[in-house]
Design a protein around this motif. Structure first.
Motif, PDB file in Angstrom:
ATOM      1  N   SER A  24       0.812  -1.229   0.000  1.00 59.99           N
ATOM      2  CA  SER A  24       0.000   0.000   0.000  1.00 59.99           C
ATOM      3  C   SER A  24       0.838   1.269   0.000  1.00 59.99           C
ATOM      4  CB  SER A  24      -0.883   0.058   1.253  1.00 59.99           C
ATOM      5  OG  SER A  24      -1.724  -1.057   1.335  1.00 59.99           O
ATOM      6  N   GLY A  25       2.168   1.142   0.157  1.00 62.87           N
ATOM      7  CA  GLY A  25       2.964   2.361   0.372  1.00 62.87           C
ATOM      8  C   GLY A  25       4.185   2.450  -0.521  1.00 62.87           C
ATOM      9  N   THR A  26       5.276   2.870   0.093  1.00 70.39           N
ATOM     10  CA  THR A  26       6.536   3.060  -0.642  1.00 70.39           C
ATOM     11  C   THR A  26       6.965   1.779  -1.342  1.00 70.39           C
ATOM     12  OG1 THR A  26       7.133   4.461   1.212  1.00 70.39           O
ATOM     13  CG2 THR A  26       8.872   3.965  -0.348  1.00 70.39           C
ATOM     14  N   GLY A  27       6.827   0.678  -0.638  1.00 68.34           N
ATOM     15  CA  GLY A  27       7.127  -0.606  -1.255  1.00 68.34           C
ATOM     16  C   GLY A  27       8.592  -0.973  -1.268  1.00 68.34           C
ATOM     17  N   SER A  28       9.347  -0.517  -0.276  1.00 69.66           N
ATOM     18  CA  SER A  28      10.770  -0.898  -0.269  1.00 69.66           C
ATOM     19  C   SER A  28      10.909  -2.413  -0.132  1.00 69.66           C
ATOM     20  CB  SER A  28      11.520  -0.178   0.847  1.00 69.66           C
ATOM     21  OG  SER A  28      10.945  -0.480   2.088  1.00 69.66           O
ATOM     22  N   ASN A  29      10.013  -3.020   0.619  1.00 68.79           N
ATOM     23  CA  ASN A  29      10.068  -4.487   0.753  1.00 68.79           C
ATOM     24  C   ASN A  29       9.627  -5.185  -0.516  1.00 68.79           C
ATOM     25  OD1 ASN A  29      10.902  -5.087   3.600  1.00 68.79           O
ATOM     26  ND2 ASN A  29       9.279  -3.586   3.950  1.00 68.79           N
ATOM     27  N   ALA A  30       8.618  -4.667  -1.162  1.00 70.96           N
ATOM     28  CA  ALA A  30       8.169  -5.250  -2.426  1.00 70.96           C
ATOM     29  C   ALA A  30       9.288  -5.177  -3.462  1.00 70.96           C
ATOM     30  CB  ALA A  30       6.921  -4.523  -2.928  1.00 70.96           C
ATOM     31  N   LEU A  96       2.201 -10.222   1.799  1.00 70.59           N
ATOM     32  CA  LEU A  96       1.758  -8.884   2.183  1.00 70.59           C
ATOM     33  C   LEU A  96       2.973  -8.129   2.699  1.00 70.59           C
ATOM     34  CD1 LEU A  96      -1.445  -9.882   4.210  1.00 70.59           C
ATOM     35  CD2 LEU A  96      -1.228  -9.556   1.731  1.00 70.59           C
ATOM     36  N   ALA A  97       3.349  -7.056   2.011  1.00 70.51           N
ATOM     37  CA  ALA A  97       4.548  -6.295   2.393  1.00 70.51           C
ATOM     38  C   ALA A  97       4.157  -4.822   2.495  1.00 70.51           C
ATOM     39  CB  ALA A  97       5.657  -6.501   1.368  1.00 70.51           C
ATOM     40  N   GLY A  98       3.798  -4.414   3.706  1.00 70.70           N
ATOM     41  CA  GLY A  98       3.324  -3.044   3.860  1.00 70.70           C
ATOM     42  C   GLY A  98       1.945  -2.858   3.261  1.00 70.70           C
ATOM     43  N   TYR A  99       1.113  -3.896   3.385  1.00 68.87           N
ATOM     44  CA  TYR A  99      -0.263  -3.821   2.861  1.00 68.87           C
ATOM     45  C   TYR A  99      -1.194  -3.478   4.020  1.00 68.87           C
ATOM     46  CZ  TYR A  99      -4.519  -4.928   0.348  1.00 68.87           C
ATOM     47  OH  TYR A  99      -5.749  -4.838  -0.246  1.00 68.87           O
ATOM     48  N   ASN A 117       2.661 -12.575   5.812  1.00 72.47           N
ATOM     49  CA  ASN A 117       2.638 -11.149   6.136  1.00 72.47           C
ATOM     50  C   ASN A 117       3.933 -10.770   6.843  1.00 72.47           C
ATOM     51  OD1 ASN A 117       1.502  -8.489   6.508  1.00 72.47           O
ATOM     52  ND2 ASN A 117       1.158  -9.036   8.653  1.00 72.47           N
ATOM     53  N   LEU A 118       4.372  -9.547   6.573  1.00 74.17           N
ATOM     54  CA  LEU A 118       5.528  -8.976   7.267  1.00 74.17           C
ATOM     55  C   LEU A 118       4.992  -7.973   8.273  1.00 74.17           C
ATOM     56  CD1 LEU A 118       8.551  -8.145   7.572  1.00 74.17           C
ATOM     57  CD2 LEU A 118       8.155  -6.568   5.669  1.00 74.17           C
ATOM     58  N   HIS A 119       5.353  -8.153   9.538  1.00 73.31           N
ATOM     59  CA  HIS A 119       4.885  -7.212  10.565  1.00 73.31           C
ATOM     60  C   HIS A 119       6.097  -6.634  11.303  1.00 73.31           C
ATOM     61  CE1 HIS A 119       1.948  -5.386  13.220  1.00 73.31           C
ATOM     62  NE2 HIS A 119       2.820  -5.620  14.190  1.00 73.31           N
ATOM     63  N   PRO A 120       6.123  -5.300  11.525  1.00 81.07           N
ATOM     64  CA  PRO A 120       7.316  -4.675  12.106  1.00 81.07           C
ATOM     65  C   PRO A 120       7.358  -4.669  13.631  1.00 81.07           C
ATOM     66  CG  PRO A 120       5.809  -2.972  11.417  1.00 81.07           C
ATOM     67  CD  PRO A 120       5.148  -4.290  11.084  1.00 81.07           C
ATOM     68  N   SER A 121       7.015  -5.798  14.246  1.00 80.13           N
ATOM     69  CA  SER A 121       7.218  -5.953  15.691  1.00 80.13           C
ATOM     70  C   SER A 121       7.397  -7.434  15.989  1.00 80.13           C
ATOM     71  CB  SER A 121       6.032  -5.408  16.503  1.00 80.13           C
ATOM     72  OG  SER A 121       4.971  -6.339  16.524  1.00 80.13           O
ATOM     73  N   ILE A 185      14.483  -1.477  11.974  1.00 83.99           N
ATOM     74  CA  ILE A 185      13.458  -2.397  11.456  1.00 83.99           C
ATOM     75  C   ILE A 185      13.629  -2.571   9.943  1.00 83.99           C
ATOM     76  CG2 ILE A 185      10.963  -2.599  11.004  1.00 83.99           C
ATOM     77  CD1 ILE A 185      11.773  -3.348  13.865  1.00 83.99           C
ATOM     78  N   ARG A 186      13.858  -1.469   9.272  1.00 84.60           N
ATOM     79  CA  ARG A 186      14.037  -1.532   7.820  1.00 84.60           C
ATOM     80  C   ARG A 186      15.256  -2.406   7.470  1.00 84.60           C
ATOM     81  NH1 ARG A 186      11.013   0.490   4.246  1.00 84.60           N
ATOM     82  NH2 ARG A 186       9.770   1.699   5.697  1.00 84.60           N
ATOM     83  N   TYR A 187      16.292  -2.276   8.262  1.00 86.02           N
ATOM     84  CA  TYR A 187      17.488  -3.084   8.013  1.00 86.02           C
ATOM     85  C   TYR A 187      17.153  -4.581   8.139  1.00 86.02           C
ATOM     86  CZ  TYR A 187      22.020  -5.226   8.518  1.00 86.02           C
ATOM     87  OH  TYR A 187      23.100  -6.051   8.343  1.00 86.02           O
ATOM     88  N   LEU A 188      16.407  -4.933   9.172  1.00 85.12           N
ATOM     89  CA  LEU A 188      16.025  -6.344   9.342  1.00 85.12           C
ATOM     90  C   LEU A 188      15.152  -6.807   8.180  1.00 85.12           C
ATOM     91  CD1 LEU A 188      15.050  -6.626  13.141  1.00 85.12           C
ATOM     92  CD2 LEU A 188      17.194  -7.337  12.039  1.00 85.12           C
ATOM     93  N   GLU A 189      14.192  -5.981   7.808  1.00 79.81           N
ATOM     94  CA  GLU A 189      13.286  -6.352   6.707  1.00 79.81           C
ATOM     95  C   GLU A 189      14.055  -6.590   5.416  1.00 79.81           C
ATOM     96  OE1 GLU A 189       9.272  -3.976   8.176  1.00 79.81           O
ATOM     97  OE2 GLU A 189      10.557  -3.051   6.674  1.00 79.81           O
ATOM     98  N   GLN A 190      14.944  -5.632   5.107  1.00 86.03           N
ATOM     99  CA  GLN A 190      15.692  -5.741   3.847  1.00 86.03           C
ATOM    100  C   GLN A 190      16.641  -6.945   3.886  1.00 86.03           C
ATOM    101  OE1 GLN A 190      15.512  -3.436   0.989  1.00 86.03           O
ATOM    102  NE2 GLN A 190      13.595  -3.053   2.036  1.00 86.03           N
TER     103      GLN A 190
HETATM  104  C1  GRF Z   1       7.275  -1.980   6.771  1.00 85.28           C
HETATM  105  O1  GRF Z   1       7.876  -1.584   7.957  1.00 85.28           O
HETATM  106  C2  GRF Z   1       6.419  -3.191   7.028  1.00 85.28           C
HETATM  107  O2  GRF Z   1       6.932  -4.054   7.976  1.00 85.28           O
HETATM  108  C3  GRF Z   1       5.170  -2.552   7.542  1.00 85.28           C
HETATM  109  O3  GRF Z   1       5.018  -1.368   6.778  1.00 85.28           O
HETATM  110  C4  GRF Z   1       6.278  -0.955   6.298  1.00 85.28           C
HETATM  111  C5  GRF Z   1       6.170  -0.871   4.819  1.00 85.28           C
HETATM  112  O4  GRF Z   1       7.295  -0.368   4.207  1.00 85.28           O
HETATM  113  N1  GRF Z   1       4.063  -3.451   7.532  1.00 85.28           N
HETATM  114  P1  GRF Z   1       7.440  -0.456   2.627  1.00 85.28           P
HETATM  115  O5  GRF Z   1       6.163   0.040   1.994  1.00 85.28           O
HETATM  116  O6  GRF Z   1       7.741  -1.867   2.257  1.00 85.28           O
HETATM  117  O7  GRF Z   1       8.583   0.473   2.292  1.00 85.28           O
END
Ligand code: GRF
Length: 203
Positions: A24-30, A96-99, A117-121, A185-190
């Protein structure tokens, strides 16, 4: 690059596991997932779906040659619409990545055991309704937590409560700001999301 990728999937008999990424957003994870699976022999990103026409991911995924579909929020709540979209793109798994929309029950049932799903906690802490993006990190900071992290989990009918696949921790310094926590958190996700998705799909 696009032609090369198509040629490669042709050579592989086009049997790769097809992922749809919902964002739904920037989509750095996507974007990270798209790049990771670009020339992967067994997995491909077959669709990026967003409920927001102006989401950053919509503009940034298209030049990478990945099909992008966008809808309004009414369609995002319509299980029939999303099922048809997934059928159209022959989707095997959803990530689901930032959805930020609720997933309709019909889709959860259809993709039971095939939706991550990816959750930031560190679930079960700081999950559930309203716990997304900076809200999560603010809650973590105001509770005085000394560490936080990310959770990758299966999606079921209960928000943020599906079976946990993997968690990764990071410490929080006593003087950490919201920006610091976001960066950790972003570092862990990436670092970890693509390999966890890969191992889960291929296990
Ligand atoms: C990420 O922190 C993800 O864990 C959370 O929303 C953020 C989305 O970032 N659910 P992005 O859109 O992938 O940049």
């Amino acid at each position: 690059m696009h032609l090369r990728t198509e040629g490669y999937s042709y050579l592989c008999g086009m049997n790769r596991i097809r992922i749809a990424i919902f964002a739904s957003g920037t989509g750095s994870n996507a974007l990270n997932l798209i790049r990771y699976f670009e020339d992967h022999p067994q997995i491909e990103v077959a669709l990026v779906y967003s409920n927001k026409v102006d989401a950053g991911i919509v503009a940034s995924a298209r030049p990478l040659g990945v099909p992008v579909e966008v809808s309004d929020n009414a369609q995002a709540a319509d299980g029939g619409f999303l099922l048809a979209l997934c059928a159209q793109y022959r989707i095997d798994w959803i990530v689901l990545a930032g959805y930020l929309r609720l997933i309709p029950t019909a889709l959860i049932e259809k993709f039971d055991g095939r939706m991550l799903n990816l959750h930031p906690s560190l679930l079960p802490k700081y999950g559930g309704k309203g716990m997304y993006g900076h809200h999560v990190h603010e809650a973590v900071l105001s509770a005085g937590e000394r560490h936080t992290g990310i959770t990758i989990h299966f999606v079921n009918a209960h928000f943020d409560k599906g079976e946990i696949v993997a968690q990764f921790h990071t410490p929080i310094a006593p003087d950490a700001t919201l920006k610091d926590v976001e960066a950790s958190i972003r570092y862990l996700e990436q670092s970890y999301l693509p390999t966890v998705v890969e191992h889960t799909l291929l296990r």
